[in-house]
Design an enzyme around this catalytic site. Sequence first.
Site, mmCIF file in Angstrom:
data_model
loop_
_atom_site.group_PDB
_atom_site.id
_atom_site.type_symbol
_atom_site.label_atom_id
_atom_site.label_comp_id
_atom_site.label_asym_id
_atom_site.label_seq_id
_atom_site.Cartn_x
_atom_site.Cartn_y
_atom_site.Cartn_z
ATOM 1 N N TYR A 151 41.516 -5.706 -41.757
ATOM 2 C CA TYR A 151 42.090 -4.927 -40.645
ATOM 3 C C TYR A 151 42.018 -3.429 -40.947
ATOM 4 O O TYR A 151 41.599 -2.634 -40.102
ATOM 5 C CB TYR A 151 43.541 -5.376 -40.446
ATOM 6 C CG TYR A 151 44.237 -4.812 -39.219
ATOM 7 C CD1 TYR A 151 44.087 -5.415 -37.973
ATOM 8 C CD2 TYR A 151 45.068 -3.697 -39.307
ATOM 9 C CE1 TYR A 151 44.742 -4.922 -36.855
ATOM 10 C CE2 TYR A 151 45.724 -3.199 -38.196
ATOM 11 C CZ TYR A 151 45.561 -3.823 -36.970
ATOM 12 O OH TYR A 151 46.217 -3.328 -35.855
ATOM 13 N N LYS A 155 39.823 -0.775 -38.820
ATOM 14 C CA LYS A 155 40.467 0.330 -38.100
ATOM 15 C C LYS A 155 40.016 1.687 -38.628
ATOM 16 O O LYS A 155 39.863 2.632 -37.854
ATOM 17 C CB LYS A 155 41.993 0.193 -38.172
ATOM 18 C CG LYS A 155 42.543 -1.045 -37.437
ATOM 19 C CD LYS A 155 42.258 -1.029 -35.952
ATOM 20 C CE LYS A 155 42.984 -2.148 -35.217
ATOM 21 N NZ LYS A 155 42.698 -2.155 -33.762
HETATM 22 P P1 NAD Z 1 48.088 -9.043 -28.791
HETATM 23 O O1 NAD Z 1 47.791 -10.184 -29.711
HETATM 24 O O2 NAD Z 1 49.325 -9.044 -27.994
HETATM 25 O O3 NAD Z 1 46.855 -8.809 -27.802
HETATM 26 C C1 NAD Z 1 45.530 -8.848 -28.245
HETATM 27 C C2 NAD Z 1 44.604 -9.067 -27.059
HETATM 28 O O4 NAD Z 1 43.248 -9.126 -27.557
HETATM 29 C C3 NAD Z 1 44.856 -10.397 -26.347
HETATM 30 O O5 NAD Z 1 44.706 -10.237 -24.944
HETATM 31 C C4 NAD Z 1 43.750 -11.304 -26.881
HETATM 32 O O6 NAD Z 1 43.375 -12.332 -25.992
HETATM 33 C C5 NAD Z 1 42.622 -10.290 -27.024
HETATM 34 N N1 NAD Z 1 41.588 -10.776 -27.940
HETATM 35 C C6 NAD Z 1 41.721 -11.147 -29.236
HETATM 36 N N2 NAD Z 1 40.553 -11.603 -29.700
HETATM 37 C C7 NAD Z 1 39.665 -11.523 -28.679
HETATM 38 C C8 NAD Z 1 38.296 -11.863 -28.524
HETATM 39 N N3 NAD Z 1 37.575 -12.406 -29.513
HETATM 40 N N4 NAD Z 1 37.733 -11.668 -27.314
HETATM 41 C C9 NAD Z 1 38.437 -11.162 -26.279
HETATM 42 N N5 NAD Z 1 39.717 -10.804 -26.368
HETATM 43 C C10 NAD Z 1 40.329 -11.005 -27.541
HETATM 44 O O7 NAD Z 1 48.029 -7.763 -29.745
HETATM 45 P P2 NAD Z 1 48.518 -6.251 -29.543
HETATM 46 O O8 NAD Z 1 49.568 -5.994 -30.540
HETATM 47 O O9 NAD Z 1 48.745 -5.933 -28.129
HETATM 48 O O10 NAD Z 1 47.227 -5.479 -30.078
HETATM 49 C C11 NAD Z 1 46.373 -4.728 -29.240
HETATM 50 C C12 NAD Z 1 45.631 -3.710 -30.102
HETATM 51 O O11 NAD Z 1 46.571 -2.806 -30.690
HETATM 52 C C13 NAD Z 1 44.866 -4.339 -31.272
HETATM 53 O O12 NAD Z 1 43.624 -3.678 -31.443
HETATM 54 C C14 NAD Z 1 45.772 -4.069 -32.446
HETATM 55 O O13 NAD Z 1 45.069 -4.019 -33.659
HETATM 56 C C15 NAD Z 1 46.333 -2.714 -32.065
HETATM 57 N N6 NAD Z 1 47.573 -2.373 -32.749
HETATM 58 C C16 NAD Z 1 48.689 -3.161 -32.625
HETATM 59 C C17 NAD Z 1 49.835 -2.796 -33.287
HETATM 60 C C18 NAD Z 1 51.093 -3.617 -33.194
HETATM 61 O O14 NAD Z 1 52.030 -3.312 -33.951
HETATM 62 N N7 NAD Z 1 51.198 -4.582 -32.312
HETATM 63 C C19 NAD Z 1 49.859 -1.649 -34.081
HETATM 64 C C20 NAD Z 1 48.719 -0.879 -34.186
HETATM 65 C C21 NAD Z 1 47.582 -1.245 -33.510
#
Ligand code: NAD
Length: 256
Positions: A151, A155
């Site tokens: 990860y 990133k």
């Molecule tokens: P989440 O799991 O709620 O949502 C992730 C989304 O990505 C879902 O809709 C899922 O279906 C989709 N997805 C995953 N694999 C896929 C694939 N192979 N093809 C198509 N779609 C796919 O997660 P989130 O927390 O909303 O994360 C969203 C983004 O934010 C990510 O890139 C994550 O790394 C980043 N992020 C999250 C956090 C956190 O604390 N939640 C912090 C920093 C960054």
Amino acid sequence: MSKTALITGSTSGIGLGIARAFAAQGYNIAFNGLEANGAEIAKQVADEFEVKYSFSPANLMQPDAIRTMVADAIKTFGTIEVLVNNAGIQFVAPIDEFPEEKWDAIISVNLSAAFHVTKAVWPGMKANKFGRIINIASAHGLRASEFKSAYVAAKHGLVGFTKTIGLEGAPFGITCNAICPGYVDTPLVEQQIPAQAKAHNMTEKEVVEKIFLERHAVKEFIPVELLAQTAVFLASDLAGTITGIAMPVDAGWTAQ
Ligand code: NAD
């Protein structure tokens, strides 16, 4: 005519919040995600804000499916003004136990997919002399944590990609920026609590307090709405001279 935003992973968590914020601004939304009820979620948002929408269940690990998703969105809406590369997955394990297939999947969804979607929308944005590409990176694009090798690598790579595309887009009115969130309470974070507890030999409550919020100077999760409004701002006409940045929205994590 309304602008169109294509948002990957927009049927859950941060992506869904971003989709709602762009819909509230009147954008057409091209949804994508793997949730089984994705089409239903997309319709609900579109109905609520009275905007046009499409939904693609494309698996972003498959470049052909990405190209079809973008071609379909262009067929439906004509142009794509905003791309948010948001979809992401996580896996937490020490390097000696880290499964090779998890490494490959994380690099594919969190990094390579951003390249493939960007490449597919690029000719249209270039022809329009307008584009806003927003990559949802992470504080882990700027800092490391143990047990998240894939990860953190993906990133950091996405932040580097953002800078390059910011430079390449400048002559064509295309900006590219990354948002680097701290911890946000979404399914992605909920799912890693048990694995973190195992890896660190802690209770799940201790993981939230000592692993997640410990990194935040402000001891709160980042609200999805804050990230969504940051994306709306970066997509605005006014933000045309902001490009190639990795903007922390991280409760003070990377100030340390
Ligand atoms: P989440 O799991 O709620 O949502 C992730 C989304 O990505 C879902 O809709 C899922 O279906 C989709 N997805 C995953 N694999 C896929 C694939 N192979 N093809 C198509 N779609 C796919 O997660 P989130 O927390 O909303 O994360 C969203 C983004 O934010 C990510 O890139 C994550 O790394 C980043 N992020 C999250 C956090 C956190 O604390 N939640 C912090 C920093 C960054």
